[in-house]
Design an enzyme around this catalytic site. Structure first.
Site, PDB file in Angstrom:
ATOM      1  CB  CYS A   4      53.091  -1.660  64.860  1.00  0.00           C
ATOM      2  SG  CYS A   4      54.936  -2.018  65.042  1.00  0.00           S
ATOM      3  CB  CYS A   7      54.779  -0.066  61.700  1.00  0.00           C
ATOM      4  SG  CYS A   7      54.847  -2.108  61.371  1.00  0.00           S
ATOM      5  CG  ASP A  30      66.198   2.063  73.152  1.00  0.00           C
ATOM      6  OD1 ASP A  30      65.754   0.890  73.082  1.00  0.00           O
ATOM      7  OD2 ASP A  30      65.520   2.711  74.268  1.00  0.00           O
ATOM      8  CG  HIS A  46      54.387  -5.846  62.051  1.00  0.00           C
ATOM      9  ND1 HIS A  46      54.915  -4.864  62.928  1.00  0.00           N
ATOM     10  CD2 HIS A  46      53.847  -6.987  62.554  1.00  0.00           C
ATOM     11  CE1 HIS A  46      54.477  -5.490  64.404  1.00  0.00           C
ATOM     12  NE2 HIS A  46      53.860  -6.648  64.064  1.00  0.00           N
ATOM     13  CG  ASN A  86      64.852  -8.045  75.400  1.00  0.00           C
ATOM     14  OD1 ASN A  86      65.799  -8.643  75.930  1.00  0.00           O
ATOM     15  ND2 ASN A  86      64.575  -6.654  75.537  1.00  0.00           N
ATOM     16  CG  HIS A  97      58.108  -3.816  64.288  1.00  0.00           C
ATOM     17  ND1 HIS A  97      57.638  -3.419  63.236  1.00  0.00           N
ATOM     18  CD2 HIS A  97      59.415  -4.206  63.773  1.00  0.00           C
ATOM     19  CE1 HIS A  97      58.237  -3.241  62.329  1.00  0.00           C
ATOM     20  NE2 HIS A  97      59.493  -3.435  62.469  1.00  0.00           N
ATOM     21  CG  HIS A  99      63.071  -4.327  68.858  1.00  0.00           C
ATOM     22  ND1 HIS A  99      61.868  -4.828  69.099  1.00  0.00           N
ATOM     23  CD2 HIS A  99      63.565  -4.301  70.274  1.00  0.00           C
ATOM     24  CE1 HIS A  99      61.591  -5.005  70.465  1.00  0.00           C
ATOM     25  NE2 HIS A  99      62.675  -4.785  70.974  1.00  0.00           N
ATOM     26  CG  HIS A 101      67.703  -3.846  72.671  1.00  0.00           C
ATOM     27  ND1 HIS A 101      67.088  -2.679  73.290  1.00  0.00           N
ATOM     28  CD2 HIS A 101      66.567  -4.709  72.593  1.00  0.00           C
ATOM     29  CE1 HIS A 101      65.956  -2.726  73.483  1.00  0.00           C
ATOM     30  NE2 HIS A 101      65.644  -4.172  73.154  1.00  0.00           N
TER      31      HIS A 101
HETATM   32  P1  DGP Z   1      62.142  -4.404  74.290  1.00  0.00           P
HETATM   33  O1  DGP Z   1      62.028  -4.268  75.563  1.00  0.00           O
HETATM   34  O2  DGP Z   1      62.928  -5.227  73.631  1.00  0.00           O
HETATM   35  O3  DGP Z   1      60.698  -4.625  73.302  1.00  0.00           O
HETATM   36  O4  DGP Z   1      62.741  -2.983  73.889  1.00  0.00           O
HETATM   37  C1  DGP Z   1      61.935  -2.029  73.342  1.00  0.00           C
HETATM   38  C2  DGP Z   1      62.676  -0.685  73.247  1.00  0.00           C
HETATM   39  O5  DGP Z   1      62.133   0.334  72.385  1.00  0.00           O
HETATM   40  C3  DGP Z   1      63.256  -0.136  74.523  1.00  0.00           C
HETATM   41  O6  DGP Z   1      64.389  -0.064  74.943  1.00  0.00           O
HETATM   42  C4  DGP Z   1      62.458   1.600  74.557  1.00  0.00           C
HETATM   43  C5  DGP Z   1      62.535   1.533  73.026  1.00  0.00           C
HETATM   44  N1  DGP Z   1      61.310   2.425  72.452  1.00  0.00           N
HETATM   45  C6  DGP Z   1      59.965   2.289  72.679  1.00  0.00           C
HETATM   46  N2  DGP Z   1      59.343   3.186  72.181  1.00  0.00           N
HETATM   47  C7  DGP Z   1      60.262   4.009  71.333  1.00  0.00           C
HETATM   48  C8  DGP Z   1      60.096   5.114  70.393  1.00  0.00           C
HETATM   49  O7  DGP Z   1      59.145   5.566  70.441  1.00  0.00           O
HETATM   50  N3  DGP Z   1      61.311   5.451  69.953  1.00  0.00           N
HETATM   51  C9  DGP Z   1      62.461   5.063  70.264  1.00  0.00           C
HETATM   52  N4  DGP Z   1      63.491   5.740  69.845  1.00  0.00           N
HETATM   53  N5  DGP Z   1      62.752   4.203  71.216  1.00  0.00           N
HETATM   54  C10 DGP Z   1      61.325   3.534  71.763  1.00  0.00           C
END
Ligand code: DGP
Length: 117
Positions: A4, A7, A30, A46, A86, A97, A99, A101
């Site tokens: 993950c 995680c 992000d 998690h 989402n 996981h 989250h 935004h």
């Molecule tokens: P969602 O589509 O709601 O699952 O958003 C996942 C978000 O996570 C997406 O906007 C990009 C971000 N993301 C994915 N991998 C990483 C990472 O390794 N580091 C960071 N900072 N953001 C990430």
């Protein structure tokens, strides 16, 4: 949880640009910002998605919203912001996981999804 990405970020195994951290919650920028300010706020433990929130684990969700209110002041979002979650396939969740935004720094549009073709 093995494999993950969030995680691993919470454990410090993958680097991130942190804007807030305590024992149970982490917030970081992000990778693919959709607004001038775009941070992700996650529980360190998690939880796969908003569909997995229960009476046993929901306390951290309330804490996440307290953190968001504090971050709004620290990140200069006094004019407002949007919090997006989402969930699942239809919700276009790409990281499994929980989250949230937190987006701000510009006037948002509404509705947030493209009109039907
Ligand atoms: P969602 O589509 O709601 O699952 O958003 C996942 C978000 O996570 C997406 O906007 C990009 C971000 N993301 C994915 N991998 C990483 C990472 O390794 N580091 C960071 N900072 N953001 C990430």
């Amino acid at each position: 949880m093995a494999d993950c990405v969030f995680c691993k970020i919470a454990a410090g195994e993958i680097p991130s640009t942190k804007v807030y951290e305590d024992e149970t919650v982490l917030a970081f920028r992000d990778l693919d910002p959709q607004a001038p300010t775009h941070v992700l706020i996650i529980p360190k433990a998690h939880i796969a998605s908003a569909g997995e929130i229960t009476p046993e684990n929901s306390g951290v969700v309330a804490h996440i919203f307290e953190v968001a209110a504090q971050l709004a002041k620290e990140l200069g979002l006094e004019n407002g912001f949007r919090i997006v979650n989402n969930c699942g396939q239809d919700g276009m969740q790409s990281v499994q996981h929980l989250h949230f935004h937190m987006l701000g720094g510009k006037k948002m549009g509404w509705p947030p999804f493209p009109p039907e073709a």
